[in-house]
Write a protein that holds these residues in place. Structure first.
Motif, PDB file in Angstrom:
ATOM      1  N   SER A   4       0.801  -1.211   0.000  1.00 37.17           N
ATOM      2  CA  SER A   4       0.000   0.000   0.000  1.00 37.17           C
ATOM      3  C   SER A   4       0.835   1.263   0.000  1.00 37.17           C
ATOM      4  O   SER A   4       0.402   2.292  -0.483  1.00 37.17           O
ATOM      5  N   ARG A  69     -10.397   0.715 -10.559  1.00 31.89           N
ATOM      6  CA  ARG A  69     -11.592   0.783  -9.698  1.00 31.89           C
ATOM      7  C   ARG A  69     -11.681  -0.443  -8.796  1.00 31.89           C
ATOM      8  O   ARG A  69     -12.084  -0.340  -7.630  1.00 31.89           O
ATOM      9  N   GLN A  72      -9.142  -0.039  -5.965  1.00 31.43           N
ATOM     10  CA  GLN A  72      -9.585   1.013  -5.044  1.00 31.43           C
ATOM     11  C   GLN A  72     -10.734   0.521  -4.171  1.00 31.43           C
ATOM     12  O   GLN A  72     -10.813   0.849  -2.979  1.00 31.43           O
ATOM     13  N   HIS A  73     -11.636  -0.283  -4.764  1.00 25.17           N
ATOM     14  CA  HIS A  73     -12.729  -0.868  -3.976  1.00 25.17           C
ATOM     15  C   HIS A  73     -12.180  -1.802  -2.907  1.00 25.17           C
ATOM     16  O   HIS A  73     -12.622  -1.768  -1.741  1.00 25.17           O
ATOM     17  N   GLU A  75      -9.186  -1.698  -1.589  1.00 25.81           N
ATOM     18  CA  GLU A  75      -8.502  -0.898  -0.576  1.00 25.81           C
ATOM     19  C   GLU A  75      -9.500  -0.319   0.422  1.00 25.81           C
ATOM     20  O   GLU A  75      -9.254  -0.309   1.631  1.00 25.81           O
ATOM     21  N   SER A  76     -10.639   0.154  -0.089  1.00 21.87           N
ATOM     22  CA  SER A  76     -11.669   0.699   0.810  1.00 21.87           C
ATOM     23  C   SER A  76     -12.160  -0.376   1.776  1.00 21.87           C
ATOM     24  O   SER A  76     -12.353  -0.114   2.974  1.00 21.87           O
ATOM     25  N   ARG A  77     -12.358  -1.591   1.257  1.00 14.74           N
ATOM     26  CA  ARG A  77     -12.769  -2.693   2.131  1.00 14.74           C
ATOM     27  C   ARG A  77     -11.704  -2.968   3.188  1.00 14.74           C
ATOM     28  O   ARG A  77     -12.028  -3.201   4.368  1.00 14.74           O
ATOM     29  N   VAL A  79      -9.415  -0.894   4.377  1.00 12.27           N
ATOM     30  CA  VAL A  79      -9.360   0.203   5.351  1.00 12.27           C
ATOM     31  C   VAL A  79     -10.536   0.124   6.311  1.00 12.27           C
ATOM     32  O   VAL A  79     -10.388   0.324   7.527  1.00 12.27           O
ATOM     33  N   ASP A  80     -11.720  -0.174   5.780  1.00 15.02           N
ATOM     34  CA  ASP A  80     -12.905  -0.277   6.649  1.00 15.02           C
ATOM     35  C   ASP A  80     -12.770  -1.422   7.650  1.00 15.02           C
ATOM     36  O   ASP A  80     -13.209  -1.307   8.805  1.00 15.02           O
ATOM     37  N   TYR A 143      -6.098  -7.587  -2.255  1.00 14.18           N
ATOM     38  CA  TYR A 143      -5.886  -6.179  -2.615  1.00 14.18           C
ATOM     39  C   TYR A 143      -4.547  -5.959  -3.320  1.00 14.18           C
ATOM     40  O   TYR A 143      -4.486  -5.367  -4.396  1.00 14.18           O
ATOM     41  N   SER A 239      -5.117   7.762  -0.936  1.00 11.73           N
ATOM     42  CA  SER A 239      -5.681   7.619   0.400  1.00 11.73           C
ATOM     43  C   SER A 239      -4.605   7.280   1.416  1.00 11.73           C
ATOM     44  O   SER A 239      -4.629   7.745   2.550  1.00 11.73           O
ATOM     45  N   TYR A 243      -3.488   9.781   4.462  1.00 14.59           N
ATOM     46  CA  TYR A 243      -3.454   9.322   5.849  1.00 14.59           C
ATOM     47  C   TYR A 243      -2.122   9.676   6.496  1.00 14.59           C
ATOM     48  O   TYR A 243      -2.066  10.208   7.604  1.00 14.59           O
TER      49      TYR A 243
END
Length: 250
Positions: A4, A69, A72-73, A75-77, A79-80, A143, A239, A243
């Motif tokens: 990352s 995309r 990025q999706h 990565e969002s998962r 991070v969440d 990821y 992102s 951070y």
């Protein structure tokens, strides 16, 4: 944090190079005046090397956008589910809590001061534990693998757009193909109002109307009713970088 924080981003084609390609494409219109009307407007890839390269580039561009995309999706998962690796360090003498997000932060904070040995060891352990959770979830959802796939696809796309800009356009469709690629790769935002992007959109519109009026053939860019999708490789790690820059209080 695994892949990352690896910002191995190959330099994109520069705007100067893209605009040079657009200028060469415009100059190619004069060459066409002595060419065969059937060959120059039929969209024949054998007749026009630029048009053939545009077709390859378009496929690569579409694939890169989809893979970008996807990662990025993921990565969002990630991070969440886990949150970016970090550790909270309390500094009793200063009565503050500091957030560290990578080993360099710990080094900057404590250096070799032996009085902070325990705090440093605790911060390193907490950060390593959080990093291990990130890495495990990363492997589970794929990821980093998706990110590597996106970077490889983007490298291929950049090779093709460089070849397209260097290739001679010998048809109106080839000229339109170059302008289409310039707009997709170079425009900073959808429907950007800054020079020269509105002018290039207008020129592409003129070319597609000319080509379709002279001979009913497909013209690159003629099917683009909506703003071009953006594929920005520098956003891949945005992102993470945001951070590291804003969530830290060092």
């Amino acid at each position: 944090m695994g892949d990352s924080d690896n910002t191995r981003v190959r330099p994109s084609v520069t705007r100067r190079m893209l605009l040079a390609g657009a200028g060469a494409a415009a100059a190619a219109v004069q060459f066409q005046q002595g060419a065969s009307a059937d060959g120059e407007l039929a969209g024949n890839t054998a007749f026009d090397p630029a048009l053939a390269l545009w077709q390859e580039w378009q496929s690569a561009y579409t694939r890169t956008v989809a893979l970008c995309r996807k990662q990025q999706h993921l990565e969002s998962r990630l991070v969440d589910a886990i949150g970016f690796p970090k550790a909270e360090v309390e500094l009793p003498d200063e009565n503050v809590t500091v957030t560290v997000s990578w080993p360099g932060d710990i080094e900057d904070l404590f250096g070799d001061n032996p009085s902070f040995a325990d705090l440093r060891a605790r911060a390193e352990a907490d950060l390593a534990a959080h990093q291990a959770r990130w890495d495990a979830e990363d492997r589970r959802i794929g990821y980093s693998a998706a990110k590597r796939e996106e970077l490889a696809a983007a490298d291929q796309e950049q090779d093709l757009v460089e070849s397209l800009m260097a290739a001679p356009a010998t048809t109106l469709a080839g000229v339109a193909a170059k302008l289409d690629a310039v707009l997709r790769e170079g425009e900073s935002a959808e429907d950007c109002t800054e020079f020269p992007w509105p002018q290039l959109r207008t020129a592409l519109g003129d070319l597609t109307r000319m080509g379709q009026a002279l001979q009913r053939a497909f013209m690159p860019g003629s099917d683009q009713a909506e703003p071009y999708p953006r594929n920005r490789r520098e956003d891949v790690d945005k992102s993470v970088m945001m951070y590291q820059r804003t969530d830290r209080v060092i």
